[in-house]
Design an enzyme around this catalytic site. Structure first.
Site, PDB file in Angstrom:
ATOM      1  N   THR A  73       0.854  -1.186   0.000  1.00 16.87           N
ATOM      2  CA  THR A  73       0.000   0.000   0.000  1.00 16.87           C
ATOM      3  C   THR A  73       0.890   1.236   0.000  1.00 16.87           C
ATOM      4  O   THR A  73       1.907   1.293   0.684  1.00 16.87           O
ATOM      5  CB  THR A  73      -0.944   0.023   1.217  1.00 16.87           C
ATOM      6  OG1 THR A  73      -1.877  -1.058   1.101  1.00 16.87           O
ATOM      7  CG2 THR A  73      -1.739   1.319   1.276  1.00 16.87           C
TER       8      THR A  73
ATOM      9  N   PHE B 274       1.174   5.236   0.725  1.00 16.53           N
ATOM     10  CA  PHE B 274       0.621   6.276   1.577  1.00 16.53           C
ATOM     11  C   PHE B 274       1.225   7.618   1.182  1.00 16.53           C
ATOM     12  O   PHE B 274       2.346   7.677   0.671  1.00 16.53           O
ATOM     13  CB  PHE B 274       0.927   5.996   3.055  1.00 16.53           C
ATOM     14  CG  PHE B 274       0.374   4.684   3.551  1.00 16.53           C
ATOM     15  CD1 PHE B 274      -0.840   4.630   4.215  1.00 16.53           C
ATOM     16  CD2 PHE B 274       1.073   3.502   3.352  1.00 16.53           C
ATOM     17  CE1 PHE B 274      -1.352   3.421   4.665  1.00 16.53           C
ATOM     18  CE2 PHE B 274       0.569   2.289   3.797  1.00 16.53           C
ATOM     19  CZ  PHE B 274      -0.654   2.251   4.452  1.00 16.53           C
TER      20      PHE B 274
END
Length: 359
Positions: free
Chosen positions: A260, A262
Site C-alpha cells: 500500500t 501512503f
C-alpha cells in the site's frame, strides 16, 4: 570453561566500549542538530525535509561494507533522525487511526517513534488537522497494489490546498487474529473492506461459510474481536500485540506481493531532491482527440507518467477528474512546460505536490 568465559567477557567489554563511543557520537550529532534547528528557525526554513532524509539513507546504504545489514540501516537512522527532529522542533503528525492500522505503521516508518502521532477517525479529519495547523503533517493511504486507489483520499484533494510532501510504501501482510487463536472457534470475520478483499480466496478456501463483517479499519476490527471470543479480525501483527489477541493464521493475503502506498500531506511544497515525482489533477474539455492531446505534452518531452487514474466528477454526470503521477519536479523546466501545455486543454488543473519518489 573459565578460559571460554574470559573470552566472552572480553568480547562483551569490547561491545560496551563501542556502545559508549556510539552514545558519545549520538550526543555530538544531537548538539549539531540543535544548531541546525536554530539556523532553520532564523532563516524560516522547514524543519522536516524528506529529500534530506532520503539522501542520508541512500548515502549510508551505499557506503555500508557489512556485515551490518543494509536493510537495517534505514530503521536505525529513522529513529536517530526522528529523535533529532524532536530536538529541532516537536513534530505532530495526524494519521488515519486508530492505533495499529497500517496507516499508523506507515506514519511510524516515515516519522519514527519520537514524533507525536495523533489518530484520526477519517481521512477528511486528517486533512482538517493539517489544514487548521493542529498537526504539522498527515499520513493517508492512497492506493493498494491489489485493490487499487483509495477514493476518499483522491476526492479530498479536489477541495484541499494541501500538498503531497512524501510517499511511503508499506508491505502489507494480514494475520487472522482472535482471543483464543483457534481457527475452529471462529464464527465471523471482521475487517476493513480492502483487507477482506485482499484475503478473499483464503477465506473462501478455509472459512467458506463464515460471515464477513465490514468495519472502518483493521485496528477497529481487532478492538471488536478483543471483546468477542467467537469473532476473528484480519489485521496486523501490531494489532495483535496492542489488543491482546493471538494469531490463528499468519499471512493470509492472497497476493504475497501486496503493498500500500501512503501520502504525507503538508502545507508547503518540498524543494527539489533530484529524484522526484509530481502529482497533478485536472479535468479536460469534452472534445474529439482530447485524450491524445492530454498526453502529448509529456510524450514529446519524453517524461514518464508512472500513474494515470480517473474519478467521476461528482458535480456533473459522465465527466471525469484525471490524476497523473509524473517523474520529475515542477521546478524542472520540462515538467513545468508540459504542465502548462496541458493546462490549455483543461477546465481546471491543480498541482498536488512535487516530492521525493520511492524507488
Amino acid at each position: 570453561m573459565g578460559k571460554e568465559k574470559g573470552g566472552l567477557d572480553n568480547l562483551r567489554h569490547r561491545i560496551d566500549a563501542i556502545d559508549d563511543d556510539i552514545l558519545s557520537l549520538l550526543n555530538e550529532r544531537a548538539k549539531i542538530v540543535i544548531e541546525v534547528g536554530k539556523t532553520k528557525e532564523g532563516d524560516r526554513q522547514e524543519f522536516y525535509v524528506p529529500s534530506r532524509e532520503m539522501a542520508i539513507y541512500q548515502r549510508l546504504t551505499a557506503k555500508n561494507p557489512g556485515p551490518f545489514p543494509s536493510e537495517a540501516i534505514r530503521r536505525v537512522f529513522r529513529e536517530i533522525i526522528s529523535a533529532s527532529l524532536a530536538l529541532e522542533h516537536p513534530m505532530k503528525v495526524a494519521f488515519l487511526g486508530p492505533q495499529a492500522t497500517f496507516t499508523h505503521a506507515a506514519a511510524l516508518q516515515q516519522f519514527g517513534l519520537s514524533a507525536q502521532l495523533v489518530a484520526q477517525k477519517s481521512i477528511p479529519a486528517v486533512f482538517d488537522e493539517v489544514l487548521r495547523g493542529r498537526c504539522h503533517y498527515g499520513v493517508v493511504p492512497v492506493e493498494n497494489s491489489t485493490e487499487g486507489v483509495v477514493s476518499h483520499t483522491l476526492d479530498m484533494f479536489m477541495d484541499s490546498d494541501l500538498q503531497i510532501n512524501a510517499e511511503v510504501l508499506l508491505e502489507i501482510s494480514h494475520d487472522l487474529l482472535s482471543l483464543s487463536g483457534d481457527l475452529d472457534r471462529v464464527r465471523k470475520v471482521v475487517s476493513h473492506p480492502q483487507a477482506l478483499a485482499q484475503c478473499r480466496q483464503w477465506l473462501e478456501d478455509n472459512l467458506p461459510d463464515i460471515p464477513l463483517v465490514d468495519v472502518g479499519s483493521t485496528a477497529l476490527a481487532a478492538q471488536m474481536v478483543a471483546e468477542d471470543d467467537s469473532a476473528a479480525a484480519i489485521a496486523s501483527e501490531m494489532a495483535a500485540s496492542l489488543y491482546g489477541l493471538r494469531v490463528a493464521k499468519k499471512k493470509i493475503e492472497d497476493n504475497p506481493n501486496n503493498y500500500t502506498r501512503f501520502l504525507v500531506i503538508g502545507t508547503k511544497r518540498p524543494a527539489r531532491s533530484g529524484q522526484d515525482k509530481t502529482s497533478i489533477m485536472f479535468s479536460v474539455k469534452d472534445e474529439p482527440g482530447i485524450l491524445y492531446r492530454m498526453l502529448e505534452p509529456f510524450s514529446t518531452r519524453k517524461i514518464n507518467l508512472s500513474k494515470i487514474e480517473s474519478r467521476p466528477l461528482k458535480k456533473k454526470a459522465w465527466e471525469y477528474i484525471f490524476f497523473l503521477d509524473i517523474e520529475g519536479h515542477l521546478e524542472d523546466d520540462r515538467v513545468k512546460e508540459a504542465v502548462e501545455d496541458l493546462r490549455q486543454y483543461c477546465q481546471f488543473l491543480k498541482v498536488l505536490g512535487s516530492y521525493p519518489r520511492i524507488r
